[in-house]
Design a protein around this motif. Structure first.
Motif, PDB file in Angstrom:
ATOM      1  N   GLY A 162       0.819  -1.221   0.000  1.00  0.00           N
ATOM      2  CA  GLY A 162       0.000   0.000   0.000  1.00  0.00           C
ATOM      3  C   GLY A 162       0.846   1.261   0.000  1.00  0.00           C
ATOM      4  O   GLY A 162       0.502   2.252  -0.648  1.00  0.00           O
ATOM      5  N   THR A 163       1.967   1.241   0.705  1.00  0.00           N
ATOM      6  CA  THR A 163       2.875   2.387   0.735  1.00  0.00           C
ATOM      7  C   THR A 163       3.506   2.594  -0.644  1.00  0.00           C
ATOM      8  O   THR A 163       3.626   3.725  -1.124  1.00  0.00           O
ATOM      9  CB  THR A 163       3.968   2.184   1.796  1.00  0.00           C
ATOM     10  OG1 THR A 163       3.341   2.012   3.076  1.00  0.00           O
ATOM     11  CG2 THR A 163       4.929   3.359   1.852  1.00  0.00           C
ATOM     12  N   VAL A 164       3.878   1.506  -1.285  1.00  0.00           N
ATOM     13  CA  VAL A 164       4.447   1.579  -2.641  1.00  0.00           C
ATOM     14  C   VAL A 164       3.412   2.168  -3.595  1.00  0.00           C
ATOM     15  O   VAL A 164       3.727   3.058  -4.392  1.00  0.00           O
ATOM     16  CB  VAL A 164       4.918   0.193  -3.132  1.00  0.00           C
ATOM     17  CG1 VAL A 164       5.332   0.233  -4.593  1.00  0.00           C
ATOM     18  CG2 VAL A 164       6.053  -0.319  -2.263  1.00  0.00           C
ATOM     19  N   LYS A 165       2.175   1.681  -3.507  1.00  0.00           N
ATOM     20  CA  LYS A 165       1.112   2.192  -4.372  1.00  0.00           C
ATOM     21  C   LYS A 165       0.891   3.686  -4.138  1.00  0.00           C
ATOM     22  O   LYS A 165       0.721   4.450  -5.101  1.00  0.00           O
ATOM     23  CB  LYS A 165      -0.195   1.438  -4.117  1.00  0.00           C
ATOM     24  CG  LYS A 165      -0.199   0.026  -4.638  1.00  0.00           C
ATOM     25  CD  LYS A 165      -1.521  -0.658  -4.313  1.00  0.00           C
ATOM     26  CE  LYS A 165      -1.547  -2.081  -4.822  1.00  0.00           C
ATOM     27  NZ  LYS A 165      -2.823  -2.753  -4.480  1.00  0.00           N
ATOM     28  N   ALA A 166       0.907   4.098  -2.880  1.00  0.00           N
ATOM     29  CA  ALA A 166       0.708   5.521  -2.571  1.00  0.00           C
ATOM     30  C   ALA A 166       1.850   6.364  -3.131  1.00  0.00           C
ATOM     31  O   ALA A 166       1.619   7.430  -3.716  1.00  0.00           O
ATOM     32  CB  ALA A 166       0.584   5.714  -1.062  1.00  0.00           C
TER      33      ALA A 166
END
Length: 194
Positions: A162-166
């Motif tokens: 999720g952090t990568v996607k953000a």
């Protein structure tokens, strides 16, 4: 993963096995195979060629030492990029966490867009990427430059998917906003971006 990626990973795993047995030729082969990719990747953390070379050497020294510990939970390239990322962050912390700009990096060490693209486009995109945070640049390089999956990037960076996607989302938004202004009169988005 396509067949070429599977073949490359199989070859890298064999090199790690040979390295674990003390085969220095395997280390040299792995070094030559990864040097260009690591240069491009690390250029997103710092522009200092001396730091990039030091980090590559540290990364591959750790790979040499830990080759026998590789569990195979990821591709070898993911494992090596993760080591390089952590070594790069450590090197920046040791130097005061201040990436130094150096415009004298040889072209073969700069991120590659496509061999047929012109220098003007590379310069334009490079200026846009310079407007991103280091984490955003790294994510963009790993996903679009190196071709890693979001899951691979999460493993490399030691953070949730999720952090990568953000980070990727915010990088794209920022690029969408800054690239037109950086283009000026010489490049129009219609001409250069599909």
């Amino acid at each position: 993963m396509n067949e070429a990626d599977i073949d490359a990973d199989t070859n890298d795993r064999m090199l790690l096995q040979r390295m674990a047995a003390g085969d220095r030729v395997a280390l040299a082969t792995l070094y030559h195979s990864y040097h260009g990719r690591l240069c491009r990747f690390l250029s997103r953390l710092t522009r200092r060629a001396d730091v990039i070379e030091e980090v590559i050497n540290d990364c591959l020294w750790i790979a040499w030492q830990k080759a026998g510990d590789f569990r195979g939970d990821s591709r070898v390239s993911t494992w090596i990029m993760g080591i390089a990322y952590r070594c790069g962050l450590k090197a920046l912390r040791q130097r005061g966490d201040e990436p130094v700009e150096d415009d004298n990096i040889p072209e073969d060490r700069m991120p590659s867009i496509h061999p047929d693209e012109d220098r003007e486009l590379r310069d334009w995109l490079s200026k846009g990427l310079d407007r991103l945070t280091a984490d955003q640049r790294v994510v963009v390089e790993l996903v679009y430059g190196v071709g890693h999956t979001l899951e691979d990037v999460a493993t490399i960076m030691g953070c949730p998917v999720g952090t990568v996607k953000a980070r990727l989302f915010h990088a794209r938004v920022k690029l969408r906003n800054v690239l037109p202004a950086l283009a000026g009169d010489s490049i129009t988005l219609k001409e250069k971006v599909p």
